[in-house]
Design a protein around this motif. Structure first.
Motif, PDB file in Angstrom:
ATOM      1  N   VAL A 132      -3.932  -1.445  -0.970  1.00  0.00           N
ATOM      2  CA  VAL A 132      -2.850  -2.326  -0.506  1.00  0.00           C
ATOM      3  C   VAL A 132      -1.957  -1.556   0.465  1.00  0.00           C
ATOM      4  CG1 VAL A 132      -0.701  -3.479  -1.210  1.00  0.00           C
ATOM      5  CG2 VAL A 132      -2.818  -3.922  -2.473  1.00  0.00           C
ATOM      6  N   LEU A 133      -1.548  -0.340   0.086  1.00  0.00           N
ATOM      7  CA  LEU A 133      -0.685   0.447   0.965  1.00  0.00           C
ATOM      8  C   LEU A 133      -1.391   0.805   2.271  1.00  0.00           C
ATOM      9  CD1 LEU A 133       1.203   2.795  -1.520  1.00  0.00           C
ATOM     10  CD2 LEU A 133       2.092   0.792  -0.307  1.00  0.00           C
ATOM     11  N   ALA A 134      -2.689   1.080   2.197  1.00  0.00           N
ATOM     12  CA  ALA A 134      -3.436   1.376   3.423  1.00  0.00           C
ATOM     13  C   ALA A 134      -3.452   0.164   4.350  1.00  0.00           C
ATOM     14  CB  ALA A 134      -4.862   1.805   3.076  1.00  0.00           C
ATOM     15  N   GLN A 135      -3.641  -1.018   3.790  1.00  0.00           N
ATOM     16  CA  GLN A 135      -3.620  -2.242   4.605  1.00  0.00           C
ATOM     17  C   GLN A 135      -2.222  -2.478   5.167  1.00  0.00           C
ATOM     18  OE1 GLN A 135      -6.170  -3.754   5.650  1.00  0.00           O
ATOM     19  NE2 GLN A 135      -7.771  -3.800   4.099  1.00  0.00           N
ATOM     20  N   ALA A 136      -1.198  -2.250   4.343  1.00  0.00           N
ATOM     21  CA  ALA A 136       0.186  -2.426   4.808  1.00  0.00           C
ATOM     22  C   ALA A 136       0.492  -1.458   5.945  1.00  0.00           C
ATOM     23  CB  ALA A 136       1.161  -2.226   3.650  1.00  0.00           C
ATOM     24  N   LYS A 137       0.079  -0.210   5.792  1.00  0.00           N
ATOM     25  CA  LYS A 137       0.327   0.794   6.834  1.00  0.00           C
ATOM     26  C   LYS A 137      -0.327   0.373   8.148  1.00  0.00           C
ATOM     27  CE  LYS A 137       0.039   5.733   7.748  1.00  0.00           C
ATOM     28  NZ  LYS A 137      -0.321   7.050   7.212  1.00  0.00           N
ATOM     29  N   ALA A 138      -1.553  -0.119   8.074  1.00  0.00           N
ATOM     30  CA  ALA A 138      -2.241  -0.571   9.290  1.00  0.00           C
ATOM     31  C   ALA A 138      -1.494  -1.745   9.926  1.00  0.00           C
ATOM     32  CB  ALA A 138      -3.681  -0.959   8.961  1.00  0.00           C
ATOM     33  N   ALA A 139      -1.028  -2.676   9.103  1.00  0.00           N
ATOM     34  CA  ALA A 139      -0.323  -3.855   9.624  1.00  0.00           C
ATOM     35  C   ALA A 139       1.035  -3.492  10.223  1.00  0.00           C
ATOM     36  CB  ALA A 139      -0.143  -4.884   8.507  1.00  0.00           C
ATOM     37  N   LEU A 140       1.619  -2.409   9.732  1.00  0.00           N
ATOM     38  CA  LEU A 140       2.956  -1.988  10.180  1.00  0.00           C
ATOM     39  C   LEU A 140       2.876  -0.869  11.214  1.00  0.00           C
ATOM     40  CD1 LEU A 140       4.671  -2.074   6.669  1.00  0.00           C
ATOM     41  CD2 LEU A 140       4.955  -3.744   8.541  1.00  0.00           C
ATOM     42  N   GLU A 199       3.330  15.357  -1.556  1.00  0.00           N
ATOM     43  CA  GLU A 199       3.788  15.954  -2.812  1.00  0.00           C
ATOM     44  C   GLU A 199       2.943  15.462  -3.992  1.00  0.00           C
ATOM     45  OE1 GLU A 199       7.629  15.062  -5.584  1.00  0.00           O
ATOM     46  OE2 GLU A 199       8.047  15.576  -3.492  1.00  0.00           O
ATOM     47  N   LEU A 200       2.549  14.193  -3.967  1.00  0.00           N
ATOM     48  CA  LEU A 200       1.736  13.599  -5.035  1.00  0.00           C
ATOM     49  C   LEU A 200       0.250  13.906  -4.880  1.00  0.00           C
ATOM     50  CD1 LEU A 200       3.494  10.098  -5.133  1.00  0.00           C
ATOM     51  CD2 LEU A 200       3.654  11.889  -6.896  1.00  0.00           C
ATOM     52  N   GLY A 201      -0.111  14.536  -3.760  1.00  0.00           N
ATOM     53  CA  GLY A 201      -1.519  14.835  -3.520  1.00  0.00           C
ATOM     54  C   GLY A 201      -2.342  13.608  -3.197  1.00  0.00           C
ATOM     55  N   ILE A 202      -1.694  12.618  -2.571  1.00  0.00           N
ATOM     56  CA  ILE A 202      -2.353  11.351  -2.256  1.00  0.00           C
ATOM     57  C   ILE A 202      -2.584  11.251  -0.758  1.00  0.00           C
ATOM     58  CG2 ILE A 202      -2.098   8.837  -2.214  1.00  0.00           C
ATOM     59  CD1 ILE A 202      -0.356   9.104  -4.738  1.00  0.00           C
ATOM     60  N   GLU A 203      -3.797  10.936  -0.389  1.00  0.00           N
ATOM     61  CA  GLU A 203      -4.113  10.599   0.998  1.00  0.00           C
ATOM     62  C   GLU A 203      -4.551   9.140   1.002  1.00  0.00           C
ATOM     63  OE1 GLU A 203      -7.235  11.858   4.481  1.00  0.00           O
ATOM     64  OE2 GLU A 203      -6.606  13.380   3.036  1.00  0.00           O
ATOM     65  N   LEU A 204      -3.823   8.312   1.740  1.00  0.00           N
ATOM     66  CA  LEU A 204      -4.197   6.898   1.789  1.00  0.00           C
ATOM     67  C   LEU A 204      -5.572   6.757   2.429  1.00  0.00           C
ATOM     68  CD1 LEU A 204      -0.906   5.048   2.799  1.00  0.00           C
ATOM     69  CD2 LEU A 204      -1.931   5.281   0.534  1.00  0.00           C
ATOM     70  N   PRO A 205      -6.396   5.885   1.869  1.00  0.00           N
ATOM     71  CA  PRO A 205      -7.731   5.691   2.441  1.00  0.00           C
ATOM     72  C   PRO A 205      -7.665   4.903   3.741  1.00  0.00           C
ATOM     73  CG  PRO A 205      -7.357   4.130   0.652  1.00  0.00           C
ATOM     74  CD  PRO A 205      -6.157   5.049   0.696  1.00  0.00           C
ATOM     75  N   THR A 206      -8.769   4.921   4.464  1.00  0.00           N
ATOM     76  CA  THR A 206      -8.917   4.003   5.581  1.00  0.00           C
ATOM     77  C   THR A 206      -8.956   2.607   4.981  1.00  0.00           C
ATOM     78  OG1 THR A 206     -10.171   5.630   6.817  1.00  0.00           O
ATOM     79  CG2 THR A 206     -10.441   3.320   7.485  1.00  0.00           C
ATOM     80  N   PRO A 207      -8.212   1.655   5.539  1.00  0.00           N
ATOM     81  CA  PRO A 207      -8.226   0.313   4.944  1.00  0.00           C
ATOM     82  C   PRO A 207      -9.649  -0.228   4.837  1.00  0.00           C
ATOM     83  CG  PRO A 207      -6.558   0.442   6.649  1.00  0.00           C
ATOM     84  CD  PRO A 207      -7.363   1.716   6.728  1.00  0.00           C
ATOM     85  N   PRO A 208     -10.016  -0.742   3.659  1.00  0.00           N
ATOM     86  CA  PRO A 208     -11.358  -1.309   3.507  1.00  0.00           C
ATOM     87  C   PRO A 208     -11.579  -2.458   4.491  1.00  0.00           C
ATOM     88  CG  PRO A 208     -10.283  -1.068   1.375  1.00  0.00           C
ATOM     89  CD  PRO A 208      -9.247  -0.799   2.421  1.00  0.00           C
ATOM     90  N   ALA A 209     -12.780  -2.538   5.008  1.00  0.00           N
ATOM     91  CA  ALA A 209     -13.130  -3.624   5.933  1.00  0.00           C
ATOM     92  C   ALA A 209     -13.190  -4.947   5.185  1.00  0.00           C
ATOM     93  CB  ALA A 209     -14.475  -3.335   6.588  1.00  0.00           C
ATOM     94  N   VAL A 210     -12.858  -5.999   5.883  1.00  0.00           N
ATOM     95  CA  VAL A 210     -12.949  -7.346   5.328  1.00  0.00           C
ATOM     96  C   VAL A 210     -14.414  -7.774   5.351  1.00  0.00           C
ATOM     97  CG1 VAL A 210     -12.287  -9.737   5.711  1.00  0.00           C
ATOM     98  CG2 VAL A 210     -10.607  -7.919   6.023  1.00  0.00           C
ATOM     99  N   ALA A 211     -14.892  -8.281   4.220  1.00  0.00           N
ATOM    100  CA  ALA A 211     -16.305  -8.668   4.116  1.00  0.00           C
ATOM    101  C   ALA A 211     -16.508 -10.180   4.143  1.00  0.00           C
ATOM    102  CB  ALA A 211     -16.903  -8.094   2.837  1.00  0.00           C
ATOM    103  N   PHE A 212     -15.440 -10.935   4.029  1.00  0.00           N
ATOM    104  CA  PHE A 212     -15.558 -12.392   3.938  1.00  0.00           C
ATOM    105  C   PHE A 212     -14.637 -13.045   4.965  1.00  0.00           C
ATOM    106  CE2 PHE A 212     -16.536 -10.515  -0.217  1.00  0.00           C
ATOM    107  CZ  PHE A 212     -17.840 -10.940  -0.362  1.00  0.00           C
ATOM    108  N   ASN A 213     -14.429 -14.344   4.880  1.00  0.00           N
ATOM    109  CA  ASN A 213     -13.683 -15.095   5.878  1.00  0.00           C
ATOM    110  C   ASN A 213     -12.190 -15.153   5.553  1.00  0.00           C
ATOM    111  OD1 ASN A 213     -13.070 -16.673   8.062  1.00  0.00           O
ATOM    112  ND2 ASN A 213     -13.793 -18.574   7.141  1.00  0.00           N
ATOM    113  N   TYR A 214     -11.502 -14.037   5.781  1.00  0.00           N
ATOM    114  CA  TYR A 214     -10.049 -13.967   5.622  1.00  0.00           C
ATOM    115  C   TYR A 214      -9.548 -12.765   6.417  1.00  0.00           C
ATOM    116  CZ  TYR A 214     -10.683 -10.069   2.367  1.00  0.00           C
ATOM    117  OH  TYR A 214     -11.004  -8.859   1.818  1.00  0.00           O
ATOM    118  N   ILE A 215      -8.238 -12.651   6.549  1.00  0.00           N
ATOM    119  CA  ILE A 215      -7.650 -11.490   7.200  1.00  0.00           C
ATOM    120  C   ILE A 215      -6.956 -10.644   6.120  1.00  0.00           C
ATOM    121  CG2 ILE A 215      -7.447 -12.540   9.476  1.00  0.00           C
ATOM    122  CD1 ILE A 215      -4.530 -13.180   8.867  1.00  0.00           C
ATOM    123  N   PRO A 216      -6.893  -9.329   6.308  1.00  0.00           N
ATOM    124  CA  PRO A 216      -6.347  -8.484   5.252  1.00  0.00           C
ATOM    125  C   PRO A 216      -4.835  -8.565   5.083  1.00  0.00           C
ATOM    126  CG  PRO A 216      -6.985  -7.166   7.143  1.00  0.00           C
ATOM    127  CD  PRO A 216      -7.444  -8.565   7.420  1.00  0.00           C
TER     128      PRO A 216
END
Length: 157
Positions: free
Chosen positions: A77-85, A13-30
């Motif tokens: 953030v929502l894209a990362q949350a969706k992937a984690a969930l 309805e909002l015309g929003i498509e969540l992006p593919t979660p950005p890849a991690v570039a450094f030493n941490y987990i998303p």
């Protein structure tokens, strides 16, 4: 209670498509999940593989562009949350805390206005469970010269 179907309908309805979660570039987990809580690491305004807004607020970047950057951070953030969930944002029961950093000059003081770009997005997409406690902080610089970074903590099933 939000369901995945309700959230997907709201996104459409909002015309929003969540992006593919950005890849991690450094030493941490998303993301990190434990005790019914999901922490999403700070997300910068990546869009289509590039930083959407670079530079400093008060130093050539407008508050409106900062809001656009914060909104993109929230989408990430929502894209990362969706992937984690496992693809199910309906598992979010509450948005507990959002922290937003604004790269800015010392004279800039509209941090809350900028981070509203993220806060508004969470409420638009998640409804009342998108409302949250928040901190908006000014910073002399942020990773990759981005103008804004946002992280979030969610209560989840």
């Amino acid at each position: 209670m939000n369901t995945q179907a309700a959230i997907e309908a709201r996104l459409k309805e909002l015309g929003i498509e969540l992006p593919t979660p950005p890849a991690v570039a450094f030493n941490y987990i998303p993301t990190r999940m434990g005790a019914g809580t999901l922490w999403v690491a700070g997300q910068v305004p990546f869009k289509d593989g590039k930083i959407l807004v670079e530079g400093k607020l008060g130093g050539g970047v407008s508050a409106e562009d900062g809001q656009k950057a914060a909104r993109q951070c929230a989408l990430n953030v929502l894209a990362q949350a969706k992937a984690a969930l496992d693809g199910d944002l309906g598992r979010i029961r509450a948005t507990l805390k959002v922290t937003g950093w604004v790269a800015c000059t010392p004279e800039f003081y509209e941090h809350p206005k900028v981070i509203n770009g993220a806060s508004d997005l969470f409420v638009e997409v998640l409804g009342d469970i998108g409302r949250h406690a928040r901190c908006a902080i000014g910073s002399p610089s942020l990773p990759l010269n981005c103008a804004v970074e946002v992280d979030a903590v969610f209560l989840v099933d």
